[in-house]
Design an enzyme around this catalytic site. Structure first.
Site, PDB file in Angstrom:
ATOM      1  N   ASP A  46       0.840  -1.195   0.000  1.00  0.00           N
ATOM      2  CA  ASP A  46       0.000   0.000   0.000  1.00  0.00           C
ATOM      3  C   ASP A  46       0.876   1.246   0.000  1.00  0.00           C
ATOM      4  O   ASP A  46       1.725   1.418   0.868  1.00  0.00           O
ATOM      5  CB  ASP A  46      -0.873  -0.002   1.256  1.00  0.00           C
ATOM      6  CG  ASP A  46      -1.805   1.197   1.293  1.00  0.00           C
ATOM      7  OD1 ASP A  46      -2.925   1.081   0.771  1.00  0.00           O
ATOM      8  OD2 ASP A  46      -1.397   2.257   1.814  1.00  0.00           O
ATOM      9  N   TYR A  51       3.082   9.862   0.204  1.00  0.00           N
ATOM     10  CA  TYR A  51       4.104   9.214   1.053  1.00  0.00           C
ATOM     11  C   TYR A  51       5.509   9.424   0.476  1.00  0.00           C
ATOM     12  O   TYR A  51       6.501   9.054   1.109  1.00  0.00           O
ATOM     13  CB  TYR A  51       3.858   7.701   1.193  1.00  0.00           C
ATOM     14  CG  TYR A  51       2.493   7.289   1.689  1.00  0.00           C
ATOM     15  CD1 TYR A  51       1.632   8.199   2.290  1.00  0.00           C
ATOM     16  CD2 TYR A  51       2.064   5.966   1.559  1.00  0.00           C
ATOM     17  CE1 TYR A  51       0.374   7.798   2.731  1.00  0.00           C
ATOM     18  CE2 TYR A  51       0.817   5.567   2.009  1.00  0.00           C
ATOM     19  CZ  TYR A  51      -0.030   6.489   2.580  1.00  0.00           C
ATOM     20  OH  TYR A  51      -1.271   6.093   3.008  1.00  0.00           O
ATOM     21  N   LYS A  80      -2.973   5.879  -4.382  1.00  0.00           N
ATOM     22  CA  LYS A  80      -4.125   6.744  -4.081  1.00  0.00           C
ATOM     23  C   LYS A  80      -4.064   8.076  -4.842  1.00  0.00           C
ATOM     24  O   LYS A  80      -2.981   8.597  -5.088  1.00  0.00           O
ATOM     25  CB  LYS A  80      -4.171   7.024  -2.577  1.00  0.00           C
ATOM     26  CG  LYS A  80      -4.054   5.744  -1.753  1.00  0.00           C
ATOM     27  CD  LYS A  80      -4.201   5.913  -0.285  1.00  0.00           C
ATOM     28  CE  LYS A  80      -3.875   4.617   0.433  1.00  0.00           C
ATOM     29  NZ  LYS A  80      -2.464   4.473   0.797  1.00  0.00           N
ATOM     30  N   HIS A 114      -7.820   9.372  -1.929  1.00  0.00           N
ATOM     31  CA  HIS A 114      -7.118   9.336  -0.634  1.00  0.00           C
ATOM     32  C   HIS A 114      -7.932   9.973   0.487  1.00  0.00           C
ATOM     33  O   HIS A 114      -7.959   9.462   1.612  1.00  0.00           O
ATOM     34  CB  HIS A 114      -5.748  10.026  -0.769  1.00  0.00           C
ATOM     35  CG  HIS A 114      -4.762   9.589   0.256  1.00  0.00           C
ATOM     36  ND1 HIS A 114      -3.416   9.566   0.051  1.00  0.00           N
ATOM     37  CD2 HIS A 114      -4.915   9.143   1.523  1.00  0.00           C
ATOM     38  CE1 HIS A 114      -2.798   9.124   1.126  1.00  0.00           C
ATOM     39  NE2 HIS A 114      -3.689   8.862   2.042  1.00  0.00           N
TER      40      HIS A 114
END
Ligand code: A2P
Length: 324
Positions: A46, A51, A80, A114
């Site tokens: 994931d 990130y 996302k 997201h």
């Protein structure tokens, strides 16, 4: 390689019930960590553009594919649609294509919106702020219009499944009333202190699989809060006496009990660790079962404590779709 257990999604595909979470793992850490995760048998990864580790993950995956040790079809990769500006309907496809380029993939298995909120970004993609330091939100977010674009991505073969993250029952229902493709997955914060029974029940009745993020309480959020100047005491789920007692009963770690409790409810889980021993531990929770009374003891700990309440993004609570 250790055994995989799966959740059947409403589009006929299946998702390994345990995934490897990569939030707050830096680009440097990711190289070793994802390599290690694949070694110990994770097949579900994931990530998200916010990130800042998709490129590093892409490099590791490409090495594994070229070594012949793993095939693309062995993996379940989630990324996302990010909140910073990119989730304008006309940018949805472009944004996924950027993720695919960074991940060096032709498709992802799951693409999630997201968050239901959007914020204003500058030309470099950084959040814009008011003078008082709060984030400038973009209140014009049209979730149904974005969902239509998400559906188009499936038709184009850029993602196998689509879903949502951090959405409320009302927001999910709005999508359900206006969709051709139902969301396959809802990803939310979920752990003993934040069980959201109504939301879980709603997803169950709508046949939407749930993935639990921050299942161990995401201690790293403390760092994000400090950076944003937010003073907030966070609970340590690994230190809860009932969890410790149950762990002792089964000769398992506290983390294994917290994860097993979630998986035993039919919810997928994506613990993050950059420590190989803990990665292994988090994945190996299928050789014991919690008794009904132990499940109940853990259920009774619900305290509506949200760790990832976005307080590290001051100002986003002003967005009309703010979910918490
Ligand atoms: P580390 O990466 O050093 O292992 P969450 O998945 O809820 O976001 O939690 C992630 C946090 O929990 C990280 O700080 C991670 O640290 C820690 N963690 C992950 N797995 C375990 C484990 N099995 N035991 C203790 N701490 C863990």
């Amino acid at each position: 390689m250790s055994e995989q257990k799966y959740l059947n999604l409403n589009n006929g595909l299946r998702m390994p019930i345990i995934g490897y979470g990569t939030w707050m793992a830096s680009e440097e850490e990711i190289n070793t960590a994802v390599n290690e995760a694949l070694k110990v048998g994770y097949r579900h990864i994931d990530t998200a553009p916010v990130y800042l580790n998709e490129k590093a993950i892409g490099n590791v995956l490409t090495k594994w594919f070229s070594s012949g040790k793993i095939k693309r079809s062995d993996l379940f990769i989630t990324t996302k649609l990010p909140p910073p500006g990119a989730d304008r309907p006309d940018l949805v496809e472009l944004t996924l294509r950027k993720s695919l380029a960074d991940l060096q993939l032709d498709y992802v298995d799951l693409y999630l919106i997201h968050t239901p909120i959007t914020v204003v970004v500058d030309e470099k993609g950084a959040f814009k702020h008011y003078e008082d330091g709060t984030i400038i939100v973009d209140p014009s977010t049209d979730l149904v219009a974005i969902w239509k674009e998400m559906e188009g991505l499936v038709a184009k073969g850029l993602t196998k499944s689509i879903g949502i993250s951090n959405f409320t029952i009302k927001q999910i229902d709005r999508i359900l009333q206006n969709c051709t493709i139902k969301p396959a997955v809802l990803q939310i914060e979920y752990h003993i202190y934040l069980q959201q029974p109504e939301l879980i029940e709603f997803c169950k009745s709508a046949n939407i699989a749930v993935t639990a993020y921050s299942p161990l309480g995401s201690k790293g959020v403390g760092t994000l809060n400090k950076r944003a100047g937010v003073e907030r005491e966070l609970p340590d789920l690994l230190e809860v006496p009932v969890v410790k007692e149950i762990a002792q009963n089964h000769s398992k770690s506290e983390a294994q009990v917290l994860l097993r409790w979630i998986v035993q409810k039919g919810i997928s889980v994506i613990p993050k660790s950059t420590n190989p021993k803990r990665m292994y531990e988090n994945k190996n929770i299928f050789d014991f079962k919690l008794r009904a009374e132990e499940m109940e003891q853990l259920n009774s700990l619900d305290a509506n404590i949200r760790v990832v309440n976005f307080s590290f993004f001051p100002g986003v609570e002003k967005h009309p779709e703010f979910p918490f």
